[in-house]
Enzyme design. Structure first.
Site, PDB file in Angstrom:
ATOM      1  N   ASP A   1     -84.451   9.782 -36.370  1.00 32.47           N
ATOM      2  CA  ASP A   1     -83.557  10.178 -37.462  1.00 32.47           C
ATOM      3  C   ASP A   1     -84.414  10.829 -38.545  1.00 32.47           C
ATOM      4  O   ASP A   1     -85.623  10.992 -38.374  1.00 32.47           O
ATOM      5  CB  ASP A   1     -82.760   8.978 -37.999  1.00 32.47           C
ATOM      6  CG  ASP A   1     -81.372   9.404 -38.478  1.00 32.47           C
ATOM      7  OD1 ASP A   1     -81.308  10.267 -39.384  1.00 32.47           O
ATOM      8  OD2 ASP A   1     -80.356   8.908 -37.944  1.00 32.47           O
TER       9      ASP A   1
ATOM     10  N   HIS B   1     -80.150  15.329 -38.507  1.00 32.11           N
ATOM     11  CA  HIS B   1     -80.906  14.074 -38.574  1.00 32.11           C
ATOM     12  C   HIS B   1     -82.307  14.224 -37.975  1.00 32.11           C
ATOM     13  O   HIS B   1     -82.781  13.342 -37.252  1.00 32.11           O
ATOM     14  CB  HIS B   1     -80.139  12.954 -37.855  1.00 32.11           C
ATOM     15  CG  HIS B   1     -78.938  12.462 -38.637  1.00 32.11           C
ATOM     16  ND1 HIS B   1     -79.057  11.805 -39.834  1.00 32.11           N
ATOM     17  CD2 HIS B   1     -77.615  12.560 -38.391  1.00 32.11           C
ATOM     18  CE1 HIS B   1     -77.839  11.495 -40.299  1.00 32.11           C
ATOM     19  NE2 HIS B   1     -76.948  11.966 -39.440  1.00 32.11           N
TER      20      HIS B   1
ATOM     21  N   GLU C   1     -73.188  14.761 -37.663  1.00 34.57           N
ATOM     22  CA  GLU C   1     -73.547  15.098 -39.044  1.00 34.57           C
ATOM     23  C   GLU C   1     -74.605  16.200 -39.137  1.00 34.57           C
ATOM     24  O   GLU C   1     -75.671  15.989 -39.702  1.00 34.57           O
ATOM     25  CB  GLU C   1     -74.028  13.826 -39.763  1.00 34.57           C
ATOM     26  CG  GLU C   1     -72.938  12.757 -39.827  1.00 34.57           C
ATOM     27  CD  GLU C   1     -73.378  11.480 -40.513  1.00 34.57           C
ATOM     28  OE1 GLU C   1     -72.556  10.908 -41.238  1.00 34.57           O
ATOM     29  OE2 GLU C   1     -74.537  11.041 -40.312  1.00 34.57           O
TER      30      GLU C   1
HETATM   31  C1  ACM Z   1     -72.878   8.206 -37.266  1.00 32.56           C
HETATM   32  O1  ACM Z   1     -72.488   7.179 -37.849  1.00 32.56           O
HETATM   33  N1  ACM Z   1     -73.449   9.177 -37.948  1.00 32.56           N
HETATM   34  C2  ACM Z   1     -72.711   8.361 -35.845  1.00 32.56           C
END
Ligand code: ACM
Length: 544
Positions: free
Chosen positions: A183, A254, A316
């Site tokens: 991440d 991410h 995201e």
């Molecule tokens: C997530 O909670 N971004 C999968």
């Protein structure tokens, strides 16, 4: 099951399909108790001898088939169903028959629950009578995917703690551990061809505390990663407990830690490993070099994780950088894509093709559906090819993604925030630490239904099961992990394993009995009444 039976004082969680108390005293385990197993059940024999041997101090030596009091056998012809088992205890012995090796293991887990809670300790206290009450249990799971995700990227969890978590999952008959390995705030798995991912990307200089504005930091470096040997050890430990590990390499968003290690992966030059929580604009470039890099990462990942699924994230991913990136715009033009959403879909499809060629199935968060991933313009190339039929969608932003994917004939795993996010608040009380998300009590987890309403039977068959997600922005230690996970994981186990009505008033007394097992195992769960003083975090601000 009658209320005053010995079974009633040994509440089974998750609740089995049927449990019938016998009318004799049952079997007492002693120094002369022997255990034997069919060849396919030897793994469970070893597990049982090690775990119950440590807890009871009894030798539980291996005997032969006729002289053993505890017998483990596999019988695919017994009609017990996938992962199913039957456990029969009388005064002479205990017999576990599994449909398959996993079924035997679950039968042995039930056998452990039928013993006093001290069976969950690591050494005997002395003076415990190890009685298995007489009776029989017939059981099989409702869902094949009974999962939990650990975010080891936001806060690293040492491998010993991951394996302890696997033990606790297995004690609840859960069988998929999804490791969120990368991440913005850290890259946690050694990739030999790209050593800087962990040399540079596995630690950050400081960490945001809570979600206050302006942000507050602790000014302490945080880091850690799993070597490839560590990964193989975790995977083997999990396999011995019938838990499959699903790795996640989160792209194309991410990815700050990866871009810090190799700035050429991004669109923004060198950036630090993330120290704050949120969704950030720095995303991967969509160039041939970046794709080649990640194909190389995935090649090592599939070597390390033998299970069928590899998760590539997809969640995201802000599109601002691609909008102003010449290489992203060139790609959109060359591939005839409509926009940046289709570009993301195109990127995911390249990795899907790579994984599929290696015999694996891609898993992605439901954003992978954006940009028309499920649509096909005719089979076999030309126009826009859809994602491979085996690709599986993890529905987190509600149920819509799961419903759309199931309707398109794809498998789905349900993990909507409202019922599955174990970082979310367990109460609205002022002393509840750290209050983020929506209210998610043990009761709410217990009562949640994995299969969305409105699906046909055929569509519902694509719901493989459900998963809870343990995001760790505010979970910085194993003690905090215990607090967030338990006892909600115990409630979740029943959501995904058990069939039939769920009534929290019936569950709660069983759960209170089960907490004695968690106490014996040393799990620092959240008491049903609320946090202990040292479990609060006064002054650390959450979000609504
Ligand atoms: C997530 O909670 N971004 C999968």
């Amino acid at each position: 099951m009658t209320d005053n039976s010995p079974f009633a004082s040994r509440p089974l969680i998750p609740r089995p399909v049927t449990a019938v108390a016998g009318d004799t005293a049952g079997l007492v385990l002693t120094a002369s108790t022997r255990v034997s197993a069919d060849p396919d059940a030897r793994g469970t024999l070893t597990w049982l001898q090690r775990e119950l041997g440590a807890a009871t101090g009894l030798p539980l030596a291996t005997g032969d088939e006729t002289s053993s009091q505890i017998r483990l056998s596999v019988d695919p012809g017994a009609g017990l169903g996938r992962e199913g088992y039957r456990l029969i205890v009388d005064d002479e012995g205990a017999l576990v028959v599994g449909n398959d090796p996993a079924g035997v293991f679950y039968g042995a887990q039930t056998l452990r629950q039928l013993l006093p809670a001290d069976a969950y300790r690591a050494a005997p206290l002395g003076g415990t009578e190890w009685t298995l009450p007489a009776g029989s249990v017939t059981d099989a799971p409702r869902f094949a995917w009974r999962g939990a995700m650990l975010d080891v990227a936001r806060h690293f969890l040492p491998k010993r703690e991951v394996m302890r978590f696997v033990d606790l999952m297995a004690a609840h008959k859960l069988n998929v551990l999804h490791l969120h390995l990368t991440d913005d705030q850290g890259w946690r798995v050694e990739i030999r061809r790209y050593p800087k991912l962990t040399e540079r990307g596995s630690w950050r200089t400081r960490t945001q505390q809570g979600c206050a504005t302006p942000p507050v930091f602790d000014d302490r470096p945080h880091g850690g990663f799993y070597t490839q040997e560590d990964v193989r050890e975790i995977v083997a430990h999990a396999a011995a407990r019938h838990v499959t590990v699903v790795p996640e390499i989160d792209v194309p968003g991410h990815s700050q830690a990866a871009i810090h290690a190799y700035p050429e992966l991004g669109e923004c030059g060198r950036i630090p490993v993330g120290t704050q929580w949120g969704v950030f604009e720095e995303v991967l470039a969509v160039t041939d070099e970046v794709l080649e890099f990640y194909r190389g990462v995935l090649d090592e990942v599939v070597e390390l994780f033998p299970g069928p699924y590899v998760h590539v994230g997809g969640d995201e991913c802000p599109k601002a950088q691609w909008r102003s990136s010449p290489s992203a715009q060139r790609r959109i033009k060359e591939e005839g894509l409509a926009d940046e959403d289709e570009l993301q879909s195109w990127f995911i499809r390249q990795l899907d093709a790579h994984l599929t060629a290696r015999g694996r199935r891609l898993v992605g968060w439901d954003e992978i559906l954006e940009g028309g991933l499920l649509e096909r313009d005719g089979a076999g190339g030309g126009g826009r090819a859809g994602i491979s039929p085996g690709a599986t969608v993890m529905s987190w932003r509600g149920e819509e993604g799961g419903v759309a994917a199931a309707r398109a004939g794809h498998d789905v795993v349900m993990s909507p925030t409202r019922t599955s996010y174990l970082d979310y608040r367990q109460s609205d009380a002022a002393d509840e630490p750290v209050r983020v998300g929506t209210l998610l009590r043990t009761e709410d987890v217990y009562l949640a239904e994995p299969v969305p309403e409105g699906l046909t039977d055929e569509e519902a068959a694509h719901v493989l099961g459900a998963q809870v997600n343990v995001w760790t922005e505010h979970v910085d230690t194993p003690r905090r992990l215990d607090y967030m996970v338990f006892p909600r994981l115990s409630a979740f186990a029943e959501q995904v394993w058990s069939t039939g009505e769920r009534d929290y008033a019936e569950f709660e007394p069983r759960l209170r009995g089960h907490l004695e097992r968690l106490d014996a195992a040393g799990v620092e769960y959240r008491p049903l009444e609320g946090p202990r003083p040292w479990q609060t975090r006064p002054g650390v601000v959450g979000w609504d």
